[in-house]
Scaffold this motif. Structure first.
Motif, PDB file in Angstrom:
ATOM      1  N   TYR A 140     -10.628   5.360   5.431  1.00 16.50           N
ATOM      2  CA  TYR A 140      -9.585   4.740   6.247  1.00 16.50           C
ATOM      3  C   TYR A 140     -10.262   3.923   7.339  1.00 16.50           C
ATOM      4  CZ  TYR A 140      -5.338   4.011   8.899  1.00 16.50           C
ATOM      5  OH  TYR A 140      -4.281   3.416   9.523  1.00 16.50           O
ATOM      6  N   GLY A 141      -9.835   2.716   7.523  1.00 22.31           N
ATOM      7  CA  GLY A 141     -10.376   1.869   8.584  1.00 22.31           C
ATOM      8  C   GLY A 141     -11.892   1.717   8.516  1.00 22.31           C
ATOM      9  N   SER A 191      -5.734  -0.921   0.827  1.00 21.40           N
ATOM     10  CA  SER A 191      -6.425  -2.202   0.924  1.00 21.40           C
ATOM     11  C   SER A 191      -6.928  -2.361   2.351  1.00 21.40           C
ATOM     12  CB  SER A 191      -5.519  -3.369   0.546  1.00 21.40           C
ATOM     13  OG  SER A 191      -4.179  -3.016   0.585  1.00 21.40           O
ATOM     14  N   GLY A 192      -8.161  -2.831   2.473  1.00 21.88           N
ATOM     15  CA  GLY A 192      -8.735  -3.002   3.798  1.00 21.88           C
ATOM     16  C   GLY A 192      -9.394  -1.762   4.347  1.00 21.88           C
ATOM     17  N   ASP A 232       0.832  -1.197   0.000  1.00 19.44           N
ATOM     18  CA  ASP A 232       0.000   0.000   0.000  1.00 19.44           C
ATOM     19  C   ASP A 232       0.869   1.250   0.000  1.00 19.44           C
ATOM     20  OD1 ASP A 232      -2.763  -0.416  -0.079  1.00 19.44           O
ATOM     21  OD2 ASP A 232      -2.655  -1.398   1.869  1.00 19.44           O
ATOM     22  N   VAL A 233       0.299   2.332  -0.515  1.00 18.35           N
ATOM     23  CA  VAL A 233       1.046   3.584  -0.660  1.00 18.35           C
ATOM     24  C   VAL A 233       1.717   3.992   0.658  1.00 18.35           C
ATOM     25  CG1 VAL A 233       0.902   5.972  -1.395  1.00 18.35           C
ATOM     26  CG2 VAL A 233      -0.636   4.301  -2.356  1.00 18.35           C
ATOM     27  N   VAL A 257     -15.582  -8.884  11.572  1.00 25.21           N
ATOM     28  CA  VAL A 257     -14.752  -7.820  11.011  1.00 25.21           C
ATOM     29  C   VAL A 257     -15.686  -6.692  10.594  1.00 25.21           C
ATOM     30  CG1 VAL A 257     -13.179  -7.148   9.177  1.00 25.21           C
ATOM     31  CG2 VAL A 257     -12.980  -9.413  10.204  1.00 25.21           C
ATOM     32  N   HIS A 258     -15.496  -5.548  11.226  1.00 23.84           N
ATOM     33  CA  HIS A 258     -16.350  -4.404  10.931  1.00 23.84           C
ATOM     34  C   HIS A 258     -15.752  -3.641   9.763  1.00 23.84           C
ATOM     35  CE1 HIS A 258     -18.853  -4.626  14.654  1.00 23.84           C
ATOM     36  NE2 HIS A 258     -17.907  -5.499  14.905  1.00 23.84           N
ATOM     37  N   ALA A 259     -16.085  -4.073   8.550  1.00 22.12           N
ATOM     38  CA  ALA A 259     -15.407  -3.576   7.357  1.00 22.12           C
ATOM     39  C   ALA A 259     -15.898  -2.189   6.954  1.00 22.12           C
ATOM     40  CB  ALA A 259     -15.601  -4.557   6.208  1.00 22.12           C
ATOM     41  N   VAL A 260     -17.178  -1.921   7.148  1.00 24.30           N
ATOM     42  CA  VAL A 260     -17.735  -0.623   6.767  1.00 24.30           C
ATOM     43  C   VAL A 260     -18.485  -0.060   7.962  1.00 24.30           C
ATOM     44  CG1 VAL A 260     -19.293   0.591   5.201  1.00 24.30           C
ATOM     45  CG2 VAL A 260     -17.949  -1.325   4.357  1.00 24.30           C
TER      46      VAL A 260
END
Lengths: 331, 340
Positions: free
Chosen positions: B234-235, B47-48, A193-194, B25-28
């Motif tokens: 982010y996150g 990513s992620g 990742d960046v 996993v709390h992705a959104v």
């Protein structure tokens, strides 16, 4: 170090390197042609220097890196590293040479054995090439982990427990284990990742300063290569289109392909200040059947009649700059 | 671009959790944004960060279980498609919302020729006859710049190069004149010179067709070139949102600011050392109780570690209309923050 460079000899000298992969076809698997992945490539790298090798996928840049270290047996050409001709070394001599030349691979997931602990992975080259005692070996492993910024407490963990950036640090520690002089970095940040890329690039630069390493830095990321490399070679379809010092290349690329490649990189600046993009038509031809004449003639916006007939030679176009193009007047 | 235009798509408080055997996993987490008529919204994140999962959740493309879209609304012209029956959803997907995926190699079916794959949505959604669908498919291939379109209908995906395959994917996504096109890293697998061709094509298509586009990428350079607005994730949450020029010239969130500084430049002064963002992205095993960026943030203070900041507008415009940020820290004025 910069001043000393001019007087010293190159650490790596590659001349007319060719790497062909044969194609067998038909019922009898006859040799019907070759994929000319690397076709007559020459360059040198000075001690302590970083040569960036850029190009698009399939242009042969990774194959150059592998052939230089004799991970492939080159079809032709010479590769002198620190005075020894790598392609003609006997297996035993090559094995003794290995500690001085190492590689960092692109995919830190695939290049680490998932069943070995970090200590085993970093220590394996030490087992193979040194006669250190167990304690000495462990001390060296810890030293290497410190050098690349890995926590010693994780020495007995397995690769899956680490993130991509940390795995790449493991790969770098392994490459450093035997105090190499020359490291081929094959797209070491492409899978990251960046926000992690900068960490790894900073680490590579720090190590270079501290240990006096020489890098062949293979990448498709032109802005990162501008950051890390001293000189840059641009490859297209198995050949070098241009080799120039970094600043000269980015200020004014001479080869039309280098120019188009640089103009195609999207810049994080929405003001629209970016210079005119050169949009190349079509796709890269197959290296099994490269066009006659200049290999870029099918897509070149400045193509002339001679380009379709005569292959241009890589010639000195300005001090320290070599270009393979009919438009360029040699010095 | 078109300020004040009506939103085509409005997402409010979207939450997606993956419930797996080894934990959730709390992705959104509570993602809200709107997409206006004719607009290109760029979504960036690592990513992620939840950018792809957000878009897959919108149109029910995530397998459930393990995915559970457990909260929020997705309003397509005012109608909540999260409440739609599978049948209704099928009439939305591919017809009113088109999708282009990252890897043109794996998202085309290798055993059908591309003509078949372009005609499938036309026949299913629009009920076109075979002859009419063929004509439309030729038209679409010409639209995305594939030469000799009629003959190429009979070609199979492996007979196209990567860039050409991505053009075919775009043709399929455009087949039914969607109101919204979602493109998930459509140029990431392509070389820069081919990426430049596709970006040029998208600009052309926007002028001709004027649909609203959501463009997911990790490449800030691509966003700078094509987007009207940008959403930084982010996150699993939105940390900053705003018109693309404002966000690039006066980034507010420490993550956005660091991200812009960490990319080496192609022109101008060369940086002696790259500014790295130390640490790792968060692992989202619980709904965030604090700012997800706090552990890596140079400006974090106690409140950041105790409370998750809500998005607030930094100017007089309503939240979501202008430039907003989810951060307790106050960025200095743009003069200081301006980067070349």
């Amino acid at each position: 170090m910069l001043d000393a460079r001019d007087e010293t000899a190159p650490l790596v000298q590659v001349k007319n390197l060719k790497m062909y992969f044969p194609i067998y076809s038909g019922l009898l698997r006859r040799h019907s042609g070759d994929v000319k992945a690397v076709d007559d490539v020459s360059f040198h790298i000075m001690p302590g220097e970083t040569l960036g090798l850029v190009g698009e996928s399939g242009c042969g840049k990774s194959t150059v890196g592998r052939a230089v270290l004799r991970l492939y047996e080159p079809t032709a050409g010479s590769v002198r590293i620190d005075g020894e001709d790598i392609p003609t070394l006997t297996p035993e001599a090559l094995r003794r040479k290995r500690p001085t030349m190492q590689m960092v691979f692109q995919d830190p997931q695939a290049s680490l054995n998932p069943r070995m602990t970090v200590a085993d992975i970093i220590g394996e080259p030490l087992d193979e090439h040194t006669t250190l005692s167990r304690d000495e070996k462990l001390a060296r492993i810890y030293e290497l982990m410190d050098q690349v910024g890995l926590n010693r407490a994780f020495a007995n963990r397995y690769p899956y427990a680490f993130s991509g950036g940390q795995r790449q640090r493991i790969g770098i520690a392994r490459a450093l284990a035997l105090n190499p002089k020359f490291i081929v970095c094959d797209e070491p940040i492409a899978a990251l990742d960046v926000s992690i890329q900068a960490q790894v690039v900073n680490l590579l630069e720090e190590l270079q300063d501290r240990l006096g390493l020489t890098y062949l830095f293979i990448s498709h990321d032109l802005s990162m290569v501008r950051h890390i490399a001293d000189r840059v070679a641009v490859m297209y379809l198995g050949q070098i289109a241009e080799i120039s010092p970094r600043d000269a290349l980015y200020a004014q690329p001479l080869h039309p392909y280098a120019e188009a490649l640089l103009s195609a990189v999207p810049e994080p600046d929405p003001s629209g200040a970016q210079q005119q993009r050169i949009i190349l038509k079509g796709d890269v031809p197959s290296p099994a059947n490269p066009p006659k004449g200049c290999n870029f003639c099918t897509r070149c916006p400045k193509v002339m009649d001679i380009c379709r007939e005569v292959e241009p030679k890589l010639q000195e176009a300005a001090p320290g700059r070599q270009v393979a193009c009919h438009l360029i007047n040699p010095l | 671009m078109p300020d004040g235009a009506k939103p085509v798509l409005e997402v409010r408080g979207l939450k997606t959790v993956f419930r797996t055997r080894s934990g959730a996993v709390h992705a959104v987490n509570d993602v809200s944004f709107s997409l206006r008529e004719g607009e290109l919204l760029g979504v960036v994140g690592e990513s992620g960060s939840g950018k792809s999962v957000t878009m897959m959740s919108l149109i029910g493309l995530l397998p459930s279980p393990p995915a559970d879209v457990c909260g929020g609304q997705v309003l397509l012209r005012g109608v909540d498609i999260l409440k739609a029956t599978p049948d209704e959803l099928r009439r939305v997907r591919g017809a009113r919302i088109g999708f282009v995926f990252q890897d043109p190699m794996t998202s085309l079916n290798p055993v059908f020729n591309v003509g078949n794959q372009i005609m499938e949505p036309l026949r299913k959604h629009k009920g076109m006859s075979k002859a009419a669908a063929t004509e439309r498919a030729v038209e679409l291939l010409e639209l995305v710049g594939i030469p000799d379109a009629r003959r190429r209908l009979k070609s199979y995906p492996h007979q196209f190069s990567g860039g050409m395959r991505q053009r075919v994917m775009i043709a399929i996504a455009l087949a039914c004149d969607p109101e919204v096109l979602i493109a998930d890293e459509p140029t990431t697998a392509l070389d820069v010179t081919i990426q430049a061709q596709i970006l040029e094509l998208v600009k052309e298509l926007r002028q001709k067709l004027g649909m609203a586009i959501i463009w997911i990428t990790h490449d800030l350079g691509v966003i700078a070139g094509i987007a009207d607005r940008i959403l930084v994730m982010y996150g699993g949450q939105v940390v900053e949102q705003g018109p693309v020029r404002e966000v690039f010239h006066a980034p507010q969130h420490p993550y956005t600011r660091a991200l812009l500084r960490t990319i080496p430049k192609l022109h101008g002064a060369r940086e002696a050392r790259l500014e790295a963002i130390e640490g790792q992205p968060p692992i989202l095993t619980a709904a965030p109780a604090a700012c997800p960026f706090a552990p890596r943030c140079a400006h974090a203070f106690d409140r950041c570690r105790a409370e998750n900041p809500a998005r607030h507008s930094i100017d007089s415009r309503a939240l979501g209309e202008g430039h907003d940020v989810a951060c307790f820290w106050q960025a200095p004025a743009p003069q200081e923050a301006a980067h070349a």
